[in-house]
Design a protein around this motif. Structure first.
Motif, PDB file in Angstrom:
ATOM      1  N   PHE A   6       0.672 -12.820  31.743  1.00 51.52           N
ATOM      2  CA  PHE A   6       1.961 -13.439  32.026  1.00 51.52           C
ATOM      3  C   PHE A   6       3.086 -12.580  31.484  1.00 51.52           C
ATOM      4  CE2 PHE A   6       0.794 -15.199  27.915  1.00 51.52           C
ATOM      5  CZ  PHE A   6       1.984 -15.262  27.198  1.00 51.52           C
ATOM      6  N   ALA A   7       4.253 -12.804  32.052  1.00 54.35           N
ATOM      7  CA  ALA A   7       5.464 -12.122  31.591  1.00 54.35           C
ATOM      8  C   ALA A   7       6.254 -13.076  30.713  1.00 54.35           C
ATOM      9  CB  ALA A   7       6.315 -11.688  32.781  1.00 54.35           C
ATOM     10  N   GLY A   8       6.863 -12.534  29.679  1.00 55.78           N
ATOM     11  CA  GLY A   8       7.739 -13.316  28.808  1.00 55.78           C
ATOM     12  C   GLY A   8       9.120 -13.400  29.416  1.00 55.78           C
ATOM     13  N   SER A   9       9.188 -13.953  30.616  1.00 51.14           N
ATOM     14  CA  SER A   9      10.433 -14.016  31.377  1.00 51.14           C
ATOM     15  C   SER A   9      10.380 -15.220  32.305  1.00 51.14           C
ATOM     16  CB  SER A   9      10.593 -12.739  32.214  1.00 51.14           C
ATOM     17  OG  SER A   9      11.696 -12.845  33.081  1.00 51.14           O
ATOM     18  N   ASN A  10      11.548 -15.760  32.614  1.00 46.59           N
ATOM     19  CA  ASN A  10      11.615 -16.821  33.618  1.00 46.59           C
ATOM     20  C   ASN A  10      12.414 -16.391  34.843  1.00 46.59           C
ATOM     21  OD1 ASN A  10      14.081 -16.904  32.320  1.00 46.59           O
ATOM     22  ND2 ASN A  10      14.148 -19.122  32.126  1.00 46.59           N
ATOM     23  N   ILE A  15      10.855  -8.010  36.481  1.00 43.85           N
ATOM     24  CA  ILE A  15      10.152  -6.728  36.513  1.00 43.85           C
ATOM     25  C   ILE A  15       8.915  -6.780  35.619  1.00 43.85           C
ATOM     26  CG2 ILE A  15      12.196  -5.422  37.155  1.00 43.85           C
ATOM     27  CD1 ILE A  15      12.450  -4.478  34.244  1.00 43.85           C
ATOM     28  N   ASN A  16       8.966  -7.570  34.563  1.00 41.40           N
ATOM     29  CA  ASN A  16       7.809  -7.684  33.678  1.00 41.40           C
ATOM     30  C   ASN A  16       6.680  -8.476  34.335  1.00 41.40           C
ATOM     31  OD1 ASN A  16       8.176  -6.366  30.913  1.00 41.40           O
ATOM     32  ND2 ASN A  16      10.192  -7.198  31.420  1.00 41.40           N
ATOM     33  N   LYS A  17       7.025  -9.439  35.181  1.00 36.81           N
ATOM     34  CA  LYS A  17       5.973 -10.137  35.929  1.00 36.81           C
ATOM     35  C   LYS A  17       5.341  -9.179  36.940  1.00 36.81           C
ATOM     36  CE  LYS A  17       4.297 -14.090  38.182  1.00 36.81           C
ATOM     37  NZ  LYS A  17       4.551 -15.291  38.911  1.00 36.81           N
ATOM     38  N   LYS A  18       6.149  -8.345  37.573  1.00 38.26           N
ATOM     39  CA  LYS A  18       5.591  -7.359  38.503  1.00 38.26           C
ATOM     40  C   LYS A  18       4.657  -6.396  37.767  1.00 38.26           C
ATOM     41  CE  LYS A  18       9.372  -7.488  41.819  1.00 38.26           C
ATOM     42  NZ  LYS A  18      10.438  -6.752  42.500  1.00 38.26           N
ATOM     43  N   LEU A  19       5.095  -5.938  36.592  1.00 36.62           N
ATOM     44  CA  LEU A  19       4.276  -4.998  35.818  1.00 36.62           C
ATOM     45  C   LEU A  19       2.981  -5.650  35.345  1.00 36.62           C
ATOM     46  CD1 LEU A  19       3.845  -2.234  34.469  1.00 36.62           C
ATOM     47  CD2 LEU A  19       5.140  -3.123  32.506  1.00 36.62           C
ATOM     48  N   VAL A  20       3.055  -6.864  34.826  1.00 40.50           N
ATOM     49  CA  VAL A  20       1.848  -7.503  34.292  1.00 40.50           C
ATOM     50  C   VAL A  20       0.877  -7.866  35.415  1.00 40.50           C
ATOM     51  CG1 VAL A  20       2.493  -9.982  34.189  1.00 40.50           C
ATOM     52  CG2 VAL A  20       1.107  -8.972  32.379  1.00 40.50           C
ATOM     53  N   LEU A  71      -9.040 -12.114  27.138  1.00 46.88           N
ATOM     54  CA  LEU A  71      -8.007 -11.098  26.956  1.00 46.88           C
ATOM     55  C   LEU A  71      -6.692 -11.648  27.482  1.00 46.88           C
ATOM     56  CD1 LEU A  71      -6.951  -8.159  26.423  1.00 46.88           C
ATOM     57  CD2 LEU A  71      -7.674  -7.625  28.771  1.00 46.88           C
ATOM     58  N   LEU A  72      -5.628 -11.421  26.724  1.00 48.99           N
ATOM     59  CA  LEU A  72      -4.282 -11.754  27.176  1.00 48.99           C
ATOM     60  C   LEU A  72      -3.547 -10.453  27.465  1.00 48.99           C
ATOM     61  CD1 LEU A  72      -3.329 -14.433  24.483  1.00 48.99           C
ATOM     62  CD2 LEU A  72      -4.470 -14.783  26.698  1.00 48.99           C
ATOM     63  N   ILE A  73      -2.900 -10.400  28.616  1.00 50.87           N
ATOM     64  CA  ILE A  73      -2.016  -9.288  28.941  1.00 50.87           C
ATOM     65  C   ILE A  73      -0.625  -9.892  29.034  1.00 50.87           C
ATOM     66  CG2 ILE A  73      -1.477  -7.409  30.515  1.00 50.87           C
ATOM     67  CD1 ILE A  73      -4.335  -7.670  31.635  1.00 50.87           C
ATOM     68  N   ILE A  74       0.262  -9.455  28.168  1.00 51.46           N
ATOM     69  CA  ILE A  74       1.606 -10.012  28.094  1.00 51.46           C
ATOM     70  C   ILE A  74       2.609  -8.880  28.241  1.00 51.46           C
ATOM     71  CG2 ILE A  74       3.246 -11.329  26.704  1.00 51.46           C
ATOM     72  CD1 ILE A  74       0.824 -12.439  25.117  1.00 51.46           C
ATOM     73  N   SER A  75       3.557  -9.051  29.166  1.00 47.53           N
ATOM     74  CA  SER A  75       4.642  -8.086  29.326  1.00 47.53           C
ATOM     75  C   SER A  75       5.956  -8.794  29.023  1.00 47.53           C
ATOM     76  CB  SER A  75       4.655  -7.506  30.736  1.00 47.53           C
ATOM     77  OG  SER A  75       5.573  -6.430  30.807  1.00 47.53           O
ATOM     78  N   LEU A  76       6.644  -8.305  28.012  1.00 48.87           N
ATOM     79  CA  LEU A  76       7.831  -8.993  27.513  1.00 48.87           C
ATOM     80  C   LEU A  76       9.119  -8.423  28.068  1.00 48.87           C
ATOM     81  CD1 LEU A  76       6.786  -9.293  23.785  1.00 48.87           C
ATOM     82  CD2 LEU A  76       6.716 -11.077  25.542  1.00 48.87           C
ATOM     83  N   ALA A  77       9.976  -9.311  28.496  1.00 49.75           N
ATOM     84  CA  ALA A  77      11.349  -8.942  28.837  1.00 49.75           C
ATOM     85  C   ALA A  77      12.110  -8.750  27.531  1.00 49.75           C
ATOM     86  CB  ALA A  77      12.000 -10.040  29.668  1.00 49.75           C
ATOM     87  N   LEU A 110      -0.327  -5.697  24.991  1.00 51.59           N
ATOM     88  CA  LEU A 110       1.086  -6.046  24.941  1.00 51.59           C
ATOM     89  C   LEU A 110       1.919  -4.968  25.615  1.00 51.59           C
ATOM     90  CD1 LEU A 110       3.120  -8.095  23.742  1.00 51.59           C
ATOM     91  CD2 LEU A 110       3.154  -6.666  21.684  1.00 51.59           C
ATOM     92  N   MET A 111       2.772  -5.396  26.528  1.00 53.34           N
ATOM     93  CA  MET A 111       3.586  -4.453  27.281  1.00 53.34           C
ATOM     94  C   MET A 111       5.037  -4.929  27.307  1.00 53.34           C
ATOM     95  SD  MET A 111       1.080  -3.719  30.527  1.00 53.34           S
ATOM     96  CE  MET A 111       1.609  -5.169  31.340  1.00 53.34           C
ATOM     97  N   ALA A 112       5.900  -4.016  27.708  1.00 54.61           N
ATOM     98  CA  ALA A 112       7.308  -4.342  27.966  1.00 54.61           C
ATOM     99  C   ALA A 112       7.849  -3.324  28.950  1.00 54.61           C
ATOM    100  CB  ALA A 112       8.120  -4.320  26.679  1.00 54.61           C
ATOM    101  N   SER A 113       8.821  -3.759  29.726  1.00 54.22           N
ATOM    102  CA  SER A 113       9.511  -2.861  30.628  1.00 54.22           C
ATOM    103  C   SER A 113      10.980  -3.225  30.648  1.00 54.22           C
ATOM    104  CB  SER A 113       8.940  -2.960  32.045  1.00 54.22           C
ATOM    105  OG  SER A 113       9.544  -1.975  32.866  1.00 54.22           O
TER     106      SER A 113
END
Length: 179
Positions: A6-10, A15-20, A71-77, A110-113
């Motif tokens: 999931f992306a840490g964005s609403n 872009i973080n949802k696209k990346l994740v 496993l959790l994959i999280i991409s943060l805004a 953990l990711m971010a873009s």
């Protein structure tokens, strides 16, 4: 292997949802779930609200999905150098669920873009330092800069070097978790 991403964005166009979503697809695991924070009705955290009404059902539902994951994959805004409000609010509620400090001792990629050249580096560093205190085991991180120039909806990551780095990190995560 059950992956939850999931992306840490609403933002509906996050872009973080696209990346994740793209990153999760590269794991080639059939049991992968992509969550959207917009699908969860989570009020703004406050102790008075918690004492009056308890933990919201959607927080418990989200927590259970995390608990059942391998496993959790999280991409943060990144908003003003820190978490987006929607993620911080979710984080606050998750930390209140009985029997957990938030992330159920799950491994996290953990990711971010961001649109800029630092690729969400500030929020990535904050989260990398903080999540272990909330039962999250950050096993690797990935910062993806200049999103509009380096990603498209058809091909995903278009910059060969940035794609190679991500693929290496995915292999690292897989080897640590013995995929």
């Amino acid at each position: 292997m059950k992956i939850t991403a999931f992306a840490g964005s609403n933002s509906r166009s996050s872009i973080n949802k696209k990346l994740v979503t793209y990153t999760a697809s590269l794991f080639n695991q059939p049991n992968t779930t992509i969550l959207d924070l917009n699908d969860y009705d989570i009020p703004l955290y406050g102790l008075d609200l918690e004492l009056e009404k308890g933990i919201p059902n959607d927080v418990l539902r989200f927590s259970n999905v995390l608990k059942e994951s391998d496993l959790l994959i999280i991409s943060l805004a990144e908003h003003n150098g820190a978490y987006a409000t929607v993620f911080k609010n979710l984080f606050d509620w998750l930390s209140r669920v009985d029997g957990t400090k938030g992330f159920h001792n799950k491994p996290i990629f953990l990711m971010a873009s961001s649109p800029g050249g630092r690729g969400g580096a500030s929020v990535l560093e904050i989260a990398k330092a903080r999540l272990p205190f909330n039962d999250g085991e950050v096993i690797d991180t990935y910062s993806f800069p200049n999103f509009p120039s380096n990603f498209n909806d058809t091909d995903g990551i278009t910059d060969a070097e940035l794609k190679s780095i991500l693929l290496d990190k995915i292999e690292n995560v897989k080897s640590q978790l013995k995929f």
